[in-house]
Design a protein around this motif. Structure first.
Motif, short mmCIF file in Angstrom:
data_model
loop_
_atom_site.label_atom_id
_atom_site.label_comp_id
_atom_site.label_asym_id
_atom_site.label_seq_id
_atom_site.Cartn_x
_atom_site.Cartn_y
_atom_site.Cartn_z
N ALA A 35 -25.70 -5.34 18.25
CA ALA A 35 -26.71 -5.94 17.39
C ALA A 35 -26.08 -6.69 16.21
O ALA A 35 -25.04 -6.27 15.68
N ASP A 36 -26.71 -7.79 15.82
CA ASP A 36 -26.25 -8.51 14.63
C ASP A 36 -26.50 -7.68 13.38
O ASP A 36 -25.70 -7.71 12.44
N ASP A 37 -27.60 -6.95 13.37
CA ASP A 37 -27.94 -6.07 12.24
C ASP A 37 -27.85 -4.63 12.73
O ASP A 37 -28.79 -4.10 13.33
N LEU A 38 -26.72 -3.99 12.50
CA LEU A 38 -26.50 -2.65 13.04
C LEU A 38 -27.40 -1.61 12.38
O LEU A 38 -27.86 -0.67 13.03
N ASP A 39 -27.65 -1.77 11.10
CA ASP A 39 -28.54 -0.82 10.42
C ASP A 39 -29.94 -0.87 11.01
O ASP A 39 -30.59 0.16 11.22
N ASP A 40 -30.41 -2.08 11.29
CA ASP A 40 -31.73 -2.22 11.90
C ASP A 40 -31.73 -1.64 13.31
O ASP A 40 -32.72 -1.02 13.72
N ALA A 41 -30.63 -1.82 14.04
CA ALA A 41 -30.54 -1.25 15.39
C ALA A 41 -30.63 0.26 15.34
O ALA A 41 -31.27 0.89 16.20
N CYS A 42 -30.03 0.87 14.33
CA CYS A 42 -30.11 2.33 14.18
C CYS A 42 -31.54 2.76 13.89
O CYS A 42 -32.03 3.76 14.46
N HIS A 43 -32.21 2.03 13.02
CA HIS A 43 -33.60 2.34 12.69
C HIS A 43 -34.48 2.24 13.93
O HIS A 43 -35.33 3.11 14.18
N ARG A 44 -34.29 1.19 14.72
CA ARG A 44 -35.10 1.00 15.92
C ARG A 44 -34.82 2.08 16.95
O ARG A 44 -35.72 2.49 17.70
N TYR A 45 -33.60 2.57 17.00
CA TYR A 45 -33.27 3.62 17.95
C TYR A 45 -33.98 4.92 17.58
O TYR A 45 -34.52 5.63 18.45
N GLU A 46 -34.00 5.24 16.30
CA GLU A 46 -34.74 6.41 15.85
C GLU A 46 -36.22 6.28 16.23
O GLU A 46 -36.84 7.24 16.69
N GLU A 47 -36.77 5.09 16.03
CA GLU A 47 -38.18 4.87 16.37
C GLU A 47 -38.42 5.05 17.86
O GLU A 47 -39.44 5.62 18.27
N ALA A 48 -37.49 4.58 18.68
CA ALA A 48 -37.65 4.69 20.13
C ALA A 48 -37.68 6.15 20.58
O ALA A 48 -38.47 6.53 21.45
N ILE A 49 -36.82 6.96 19.99
CA ILE A 49 -36.82 8.39 20.32
C ILE A 49 -38.13 9.04 19.91
O ILE A 49 -38.73 9.81 20.67
N GLU A 84 -18.49 12.77 12.59
CA GLU A 84 -17.16 13.24 12.25
C GLU A 84 -17.20 14.24 11.10
O GLU A 84 -18.20 14.34 10.38
N PRO A 85 -16.11 15.00 10.90
CA PRO A 85 -16.07 15.92 9.76
C PRO A 85 -16.41 15.18 8.46
O PRO A 85 -15.92 14.08 8.20
N GLY A 86 -17.25 15.83 7.66
CA GLY A 86 -17.73 15.21 6.44
C GLY A 86 -19.11 14.59 6.58
O GLY A 86 -19.71 14.15 5.60
N SER A 87 -19.64 14.55 7.80
CA SER A 87 -20.97 13.97 8.02
C SER A 87 -22.04 14.82 7.34
O SER A 87 -21.97 16.04 7.31
N SER A 88 -23.05 14.14 6.83
CA SER A 88 -24.19 14.85 6.26
C SER A 88 -24.89 15.65 7.34
O SER A 88 -25.14 15.15 8.45
N LEU A 89 -25.24 16.87 7.01
CA LEU A 89 -25.93 17.72 7.98
C LEU A 89 -27.36 17.26 8.23
O LEU A 89 -28.01 17.72 9.16
N ALA A 90 -27.84 16.33 7.40
CA ALA A 90 -29.20 15.79 7.57
C ALA A 90 -29.16 14.34 8.05
O ALA A 90 -30.18 13.66 8.05
N SER A 91 -28.01 13.87 8.50
CA SER A 91 -27.82 12.45 8.83
C SER A 91 -28.69 11.99 9.99
O SER A 91 -29.08 12.78 10.85
N ARG A 92 -29.01 10.70 9.98
CA ARG A 92 -29.77 10.06 11.04
C ARG A 92 -28.87 9.07 11.78
O ARG A 92 -27.68 8.91 11.44
N THR A 93 -29.40 8.42 12.80
CA THR A 93 -28.63 7.42 13.54
C THR A 93 -28.10 6.36 12.57
O THR A 93 -28.84 5.82 11.76
N ARG A 94 -26.80 6.08 12.66
CA ARG A 94 -26.16 5.21 11.68
C ARG A 94 -24.83 4.69 12.22
O ARG A 94 -24.35 5.14 13.27
#
Length: 258
Positions: free
Chosen positions: A105-119, A142-152
């Motif tokens: 995707a040209d806009d990776l952040d938007d692609a992550c948002h759309r993936y969450e929506e699809a699920i 990876e180590p250091g990731s937020s335990l509440a993280s979303r697709t990113r």
């Protein structure tokens, strides 16, 4: 968290049995599928059941965990290509019903948002298959990731790139530095999680996952907060579990529980 210590080939059959049971109850179930070596036995066992007419994924849907950023279309190490070769092509699921995050995707952040929506639009994942990295990562958290993280978008560690160089003919420089990945918070929303770990290299990660403190240092430990997780480990991967005998005893006497 349940722990099952079994042979690698037995693990594949046990999880395939569980998936087949889910599909019998819900033919349109949503699966979360993973790449890497850990789930291969599961896909092999599922393929045998489909070939024998014992189960069908014809109405099922599936979401993958992650995708590299920067690999050209058709590259054999792209996770889209890998999951289609190792899973989609071997069972009767509709290829159009299998979706992964868009690393092109040209806009990776938007692609992550759309993936969450699809699920979410699919009703969420009924059963998520996971592996675990030697440093404790699940998906590409990876180590250091937020335990509440979303697709990113995530930057891969040197260890993960080194571990994955085997999929790039040993060429570390060819392994991408970035990926899109479901977050830990996203994974926790799956209704059921099964994690596969085999080999001595995974022993420390499994020990932390099951018996360690919940910590971003070992991202997989967040699964201790999930209400329905089973960790399937072979003897080598389970070799550092202090309570291994208890887990074996629990499994041996499970049939006595009414």
């Amino acid at each position: 968290m349940e722990v099952v210590i079994a042979r690698e080939d037995e693990i594949g059959e046990l999880i395939a049995d569980e998936i087949a049971g889910l599909l019998a109850d819900r033919p349109d179930a949503v699966l979360g599928v993973a790449t890497g070596s850990s789930p291969l036995r599961v896909y092999e066992a599922l393929a045998r059941r489909v070939d024998a007419g014992e189960t069908s994924l014809a109405r099922a849907r599936a979401f993958t965990l992650d995708e590299y950023v920067g690999l050209p279309p058709g590259h054999p190490a792209r996770y889209d290509a890998v999951i289609r070769e190792e899973f989609v092509a071997r069972v009767d699921i509709d290829p159009a019903a299998v979706r992964g995050p868009d690393g092109d995707a040209d806009d990776l952040d938007d692609a992550c948002h759309r993936y969450e929506e699809a699920i979410r639009d699919a009703g969420g994942v009924d059963l998520q298959i996971l592996g675990i990295g030697t440093d404790g990562h699940i998906a590409f958290n990876e180590p250091g990731s937020s335990l509440a993280s979303r697709t990113r978008v995530k930057t891969l560690t040197a260890q993960t790139r080194l571990d994955n160089a085997r999929f790039f003919a040993g060429d570390l420089d060819a392994v991408p530095r970035h990926c899109l990945t479901q977050g830990l918070g996203t994974i926790l929303e799956a209704r059921r999680v099964v994690l596969v770990a085999t080999g001595e290299a995974k022993a420390q990660a499994v020990a932390q996952l099951v018996e360690g403190a919940v910590s971003a240092r070992w991202p997989g430990t967040v699964l201790q907060h999930h209400p329905d997780v089973t960790v399937f480990a072979d003897e080598a991967a389970a070799s550092r579990l202090e309570l291994a005998d208890y887990y074996r005893d629990t499994r041996a006497h499970r049939s006595l529980v009414q």
